[in-house]
Design an enzyme around this catalytic site. Structure first.
Site, PDB file in Angstrom:
ATOM      1  N   LYS A 170       1.094  -1.073   0.316  1.00 20.50           N
ATOM      2  CA  LYS A 170       0.330   0.325  -0.155  1.00 20.50           C
ATOM      3  C   LYS A 170       1.031   0.997  -0.285  1.00 20.50           C
ATOM      4  CE  LYS A 170      -1.307   2.482   2.535  1.00 20.50           C
ATOM      5  NZ  LYS A 170      -1.453   4.024   1.804  1.00 20.50           N
ATOM      6  N   GLU A 245       9.619   0.804   9.814  1.00 27.55           N
ATOM      7  CA  GLU A 245      10.965   2.562  10.343  1.00 27.55           C
ATOM      8  C   GLU A 245      10.477   3.548  10.576  1.00 27.55           C
ATOM      9  OE1 GLU A 245      13.962   2.225   9.612  1.00 27.55           O
ATOM     10  OE2 GLU A 245      14.100  -0.482   8.738  1.00 27.55           O
ATOM     11  N   CYS A 279      13.590  10.509   7.233  1.00 32.07           N
ATOM     12  CA  CYS A 279      13.841  10.620   8.197  1.00 32.07           C
ATOM     13  C   CYS A 279      15.217  10.205   9.088  1.00 32.07           C
ATOM     14  CB  CYS A 279      13.941   9.087   8.338  1.00 32.07           C
ATOM     15  SG  CYS A 279      13.975   7.861   7.099  1.00 32.07           S
ATOM     16  N   GLU A 378      10.664  16.095  15.426  1.00 32.23           N
ATOM     17  CA  GLU A 378      10.732  15.818  14.732  1.00 32.23           C
ATOM     18  C   GLU A 378      10.274  16.693  13.785  1.00 32.23           C
ATOM     19  OE1 GLU A 378       9.499  12.292  11.724  1.00 32.23           O
ATOM     20  OE2 GLU A 378      11.520  12.236  11.152  1.00 32.23           O
TER      21      GLU A 378
HETATM   22  P1  NAP Z   1       2.599   8.728   8.120  1.00 32.72           P
HETATM   23  O1  NAP Z   1       1.328   9.718   7.958  1.00 32.72           O
HETATM   24  O2  NAP Z   1       2.804   7.109   8.777  1.00 32.72           O
HETATM   25  O3  NAP Z   1       1.467   7.441   6.693  1.00 32.72           O
HETATM   26  C1  NAP Z   1       2.961   6.490   6.299  1.00 32.72           C
HETATM   27  C2  NAP Z   1       1.908   5.464   5.365  1.00 32.72           C
HETATM   28  O4  NAP Z   1       1.309   4.977   6.513  1.00 32.72           O
HETATM   29  C3  NAP Z   1       0.788   5.903   4.741  1.00 32.72           C
HETATM   30  O5  NAP Z   1       0.877   4.961   3.640  1.00 32.72           O
HETATM   31  C4  NAP Z   1      -0.277   6.192   4.356  1.00 32.72           C
HETATM   32  O6  NAP Z   1      -1.390   6.054   4.585  1.00 32.72           O
HETATM   33  C5  NAP Z   1      -0.161   4.661   6.438  1.00 32.72           C
HETATM   34  N1  NAP Z   1      -1.082   5.214   6.947  1.00 32.72           N
HETATM   35  C6  NAP Z   1      -1.591   6.291   7.746  1.00 32.72           C
HETATM   36  N2  NAP Z   1      -2.575   5.886   8.621  1.00 32.72           N
HETATM   37  C7  NAP Z   1      -2.804   4.723   8.507  1.00 32.72           C
HETATM   38  C8  NAP Z   1      -2.850   3.766   9.726  1.00 32.72           C
HETATM   39  N3  NAP Z   1      -3.970   3.611  10.957  1.00 32.72           N
HETATM   40  N4  NAP Z   1      -2.841   2.220   9.354  1.00 32.72           N
HETATM   41  C9  NAP Z   1      -2.140   1.287   9.185  1.00 32.72           C
HETATM   42  N5  NAP Z   1      -1.542   2.656   7.966  1.00 32.72           N
HETATM   43  C10 NAP Z   1      -1.186   3.862   8.041  1.00 32.72           C
HETATM   44  O7  NAP Z   1       4.041   8.662   7.470  1.00 32.72           O
HETATM   45  P2  NAP Z   1       3.553   9.942   5.862  1.00 32.72           P
HETATM   46  O8  NAP Z   1       3.187  11.160   6.973  1.00 32.72           O
HETATM   47  O9  NAP Z   1       3.383   9.793   5.187  1.00 32.72           O
HETATM   48  O10 NAP Z   1       5.483  10.073   6.223  1.00 32.72           O
HETATM   49  C11 NAP Z   1       6.103  11.090   7.486  1.00 32.72           C
HETATM   50  C12 NAP Z   1       7.412  10.158   8.247  1.00 32.72           C
HETATM   51  O11 NAP Z   1       7.545   8.786   8.229  1.00 32.72           O
HETATM   52  C13 NAP Z   1       8.002  11.063   9.204  1.00 32.72           C
HETATM   53  O12 NAP Z   1       8.319  10.610  10.871  1.00 32.72           O
HETATM   54  C14 NAP Z   1       9.371   9.848   8.813  1.00 32.72           C
HETATM   55  O13 NAP Z   1      10.137  10.489   9.478  1.00 32.72           O
HETATM   56  C15 NAP Z   1       8.599   8.571   8.918  1.00 32.72           C
HETATM   57  N6  NAP Z   1       9.918   7.882   7.719  1.00 32.72           N
HETATM   58  C16 NAP Z   1      11.019   7.518   8.602  1.00 32.72           C
HETATM   59  C17 NAP Z   1      11.319   6.529   7.640  1.00 32.72           C
HETATM   60  C18 NAP Z   1      12.247   5.523   8.333  1.00 32.72           C
HETATM   61  O14 NAP Z   1      13.044   4.396   6.997  1.00 32.72           O
HETATM   62  N7  NAP Z   1      12.486   5.783   9.597  1.00 32.72           N
HETATM   63  C19 NAP Z   1      11.644   6.863   6.467  1.00 32.72           C
HETATM   64  C20 NAP Z   1      10.807   7.479   5.710  1.00 32.72           C
HETATM   65  C21 NAP Z   1       9.533   8.623   6.505  1.00 32.72           C
HETATM   66  P3  NAP Z   1      -2.006   8.135   3.516  1.00 32.72           P
HETATM   67  O15 NAP Z   1      -1.017   8.572   3.536  1.00 32.72           O
HETATM   68  O16 NAP Z   1      -1.965   7.647   1.779  1.00 32.72           O
HETATM   69  O17 NAP Z   1      -3.279   7.385   4.124  1.00 32.72           O
END
Ligand code: NAP
Ligand code: MG
Length: 475
Positions: A170, A245, A279, A378
């Site tokens: 997804k 991650e 990240c 962050e």
């Molecule tokens: P996010 O809101 O957590 O979203 C990540 C993914 O999870 C998206 O595909 C999102 O779907 C999905 N998601 C949202 N709610 C969910 C739920 N209740 N259950 C399961 N999946 C769900 O993160 P983001 O805003 O997209 O990305 C930024 C964050 O990611 C930052 O905190 C960053 O540090 C972290 N990050 C970490 C790494 C690493 O490797 N450690 C790498 C990149 C990013 P939709 O948004 O499509 O609804």
């Protein structure tokens, strides 16, 4: 305009069972780029069934077969280079050079690495009193964020193929199109039907459905801590393995003997690459008190050497933030910073001449205290914080005074001190000076930055179960 309303399930592109769609916005123009289907639980169910049906044969596929599929993917990926670069510039707002040198390159690197890691990988080992077998974990659900559309999906998919684990991906609904091209590439690579499935949709429906599904054995998630916690809670119901991650607030420790210009460049590139939406970005810069004046001057002087603006314009290295939401979040942190610290450059609002698009001003705060909000949370934007230290041990202590532990950086000359700092920072990945990234180097977090490791051989291990056979007759 791209318009891709289908999901990829059981080797075919099929219509969604629901009518809802999600608009994808180009962050540089604020215009609608295309639409995807907002998948339903029924769509997810079809994908899980297909993956489950593929499992028995796929998990017994040979190493040679898997290597061939991965090599075919590498070829297909390279063949679609221009398109991938174009798509990531559109959906993420990454400058063309970044879409190429960072995003395209990293996605490709993981598939190539998987070929290499798999070639040397042993799925069976005689350990004297027993034989150790490593077997595919089962059906895996992959949930990815928007900030690295190919990198995040590729490292997971490549490892899963190497392990013979069927998957349901997804992708983030903000940046789904690069992942859809990946699905087309995988489709042409000869991977058995049902082994790879892509269901588009929201996190609340498809993501949530994956983490709570009784017939999914493993969830590999990259994203925010908030969602990571929900996934762990859901997964607990079926004792599902999770790999997370999550975020970071990584330290850059600048040593007394560091070249000031090199250190300032490292600090700037950490917030300008991918507009700070990384990240593992180093966003707490620890400098010796004695270097304060020269470091501040150098970093301000060097900032314009990282031009930002329209991602399609030649020479631009930093584009807009991915969305209006992300822009608002960054603004609220800059406002907090203005109260907590000294604004050295940047600030709130849009840069002049960039009123359309989610552009934020590259912002540097100094006189920052490590316990302030802007040093602990962050921000995920082009914002960094300068923190001074008198004694290196204090700097290390502050560097570790964070709930996160994803990455760390150390800049300086003395080898012994560099080694000391590298081994003292409690993080999953350390970069000494501007070392190159090795695709076989495990990636993942200590503390609240996550659980598990991706990339290379450690990445493959995530998709495997361990079995010990006692008394195995020899072949
Ligand atoms: P996010 O809101 O957590 O979203 C990540 C993914 O999870 C998206 O595909 C999102 O779907 C999905 N998601 C949202 N709610 C969910 C739920 N209740 N259950 C399961 N999946 C769900 O993160 P983001 O805003 O997209 O990305 C930024 C964050 O990611 C930052 O905190 C960053 O540090 C972290 N990050 C970490 C790494 C690493 O490797 N450690 C790498 C990149 C990013 P939709 O948004 O499509 O609804
Ligand atoms: Mg989100």
């Amino acid at each position: 305009m791209r318009n891709q309303l289908k999901h990829y399930i059981n080797g075919e592109w099929i219509e969604s069972t629901g009518p809802e769609t999600i608009e994808v916005i180009n962050p540089a123009t604020e215009q609608v780029l295309g639409e995807i289907s907002s998948g339903t639980e029924e769509d997810l169910e079809k994908a899980v069934k297909a993956a489950r049906a593929a499992f028995p044969a796929y998990s017994r596929s040979t190493k040679e077969e898997r290597i061939q599929w991965l090599k075919n993917i590498v070829k297909g990926y390279e063949a679609r280079k221009d398109e991938l670069i174009d798509v990531m510039t559109d959906e993420l707002g990454a400058p063309l050079s970044v879409s190429d040198e960072v995003h395209y390159h990293m996605g490709l690197g993981h598939f190539k690495q998987a070929v290499e890691s798999l070639s040397d990988f042993s799925f069976s080992e005689d350990r004297g009193g027993h034989t150790l077998l490593k077997e595919s974990i089962g059906v895996s659900g992959l949930i990815t964020p928007w900030n690295f559309p190919t990198n995040q999906a590729s490292t997971k998919i490549a490892s899963a193929i190497a392990a013979g684990s069927p998957v349901i991906l997804k992708p983030a609904s903000k940046t789904p199109f690069a992942a859809m091209i990946l699905a087309e590439i995988i489709d042409e690579a000869g991977v058995p039907k049902g082994a790879f499935n892509l269901v588009n949709g929201s996190g609340s429906v498809i993501g949530n459905g994956i983490s709570s599904h009784h017939d999914i054995d493993f969830v590999s998630f990259t994203g925010s801590g908030t969602v990571g916690k929900k996934i762990m809670k859901n997964a607990a119901e079926t004792i599902k393995k999770v790999a997370l991650e999550l975020g970071g607030k990584s330290p850059i420790v600048v040593l007394e003997d560091a070249d000031v210009e090199k250190a300032a460049k490292t600090a700037i590139s950490n917030i300008m690459t991918n507009t700070g939406q990384v990240c593992s970005a180093g966003t707490r810069v620890f400098i010796p008190q004695s270097m304060k004046k020269s470091f501040e001057k150098t970093i301000v002087d060097l900032l314009p050497t990282f031009p930002y603006g329209d991602p399609r314009k030649e020479g631009i290295v930093t584009g807009p933030l991915v969305s209006k939401d992300q822009w608002d979040t960054v603004q609220s942190y800059i406002k907090k910073g203005e109260k907590e610290a000294t604004l050295l450059v940047g600030g709130t609002g849009k840069p002049e001449g960039l009123e359309t698009g989610y552009y934020a001003k590259p912002t540097i705060f100094t006189d920052v205290s490590n316990d302030s909000v802007i040093a602990q949370e962050e921000i995920f934007g082009p914002v960094t914080t300068i923190i001074t230290y008198e004694d290196l041990e204090d700097a290390i202590e502050m560097a570790n005074d964070s709930v996160y532990g994803l990455a760390g950086f150390v800049v300086g000359k003395d080898p012994e001190t560099l080694r000391h700092v590298a081994s003292s920072i409690r993080s999953g990945r350390i970069k000494v000076n501007d070392a190159n990234t090795d695709f076989n180097g495990p990636f993942g977090g200590y503390k609240q930055s996550g659980i598990g490791r991706e990339w290379g051989d450690f990445g493959i291990e995530e998709y495997l179960e361990i079995k010990s056979v006692h008394g195995m007759p020899s072949a």
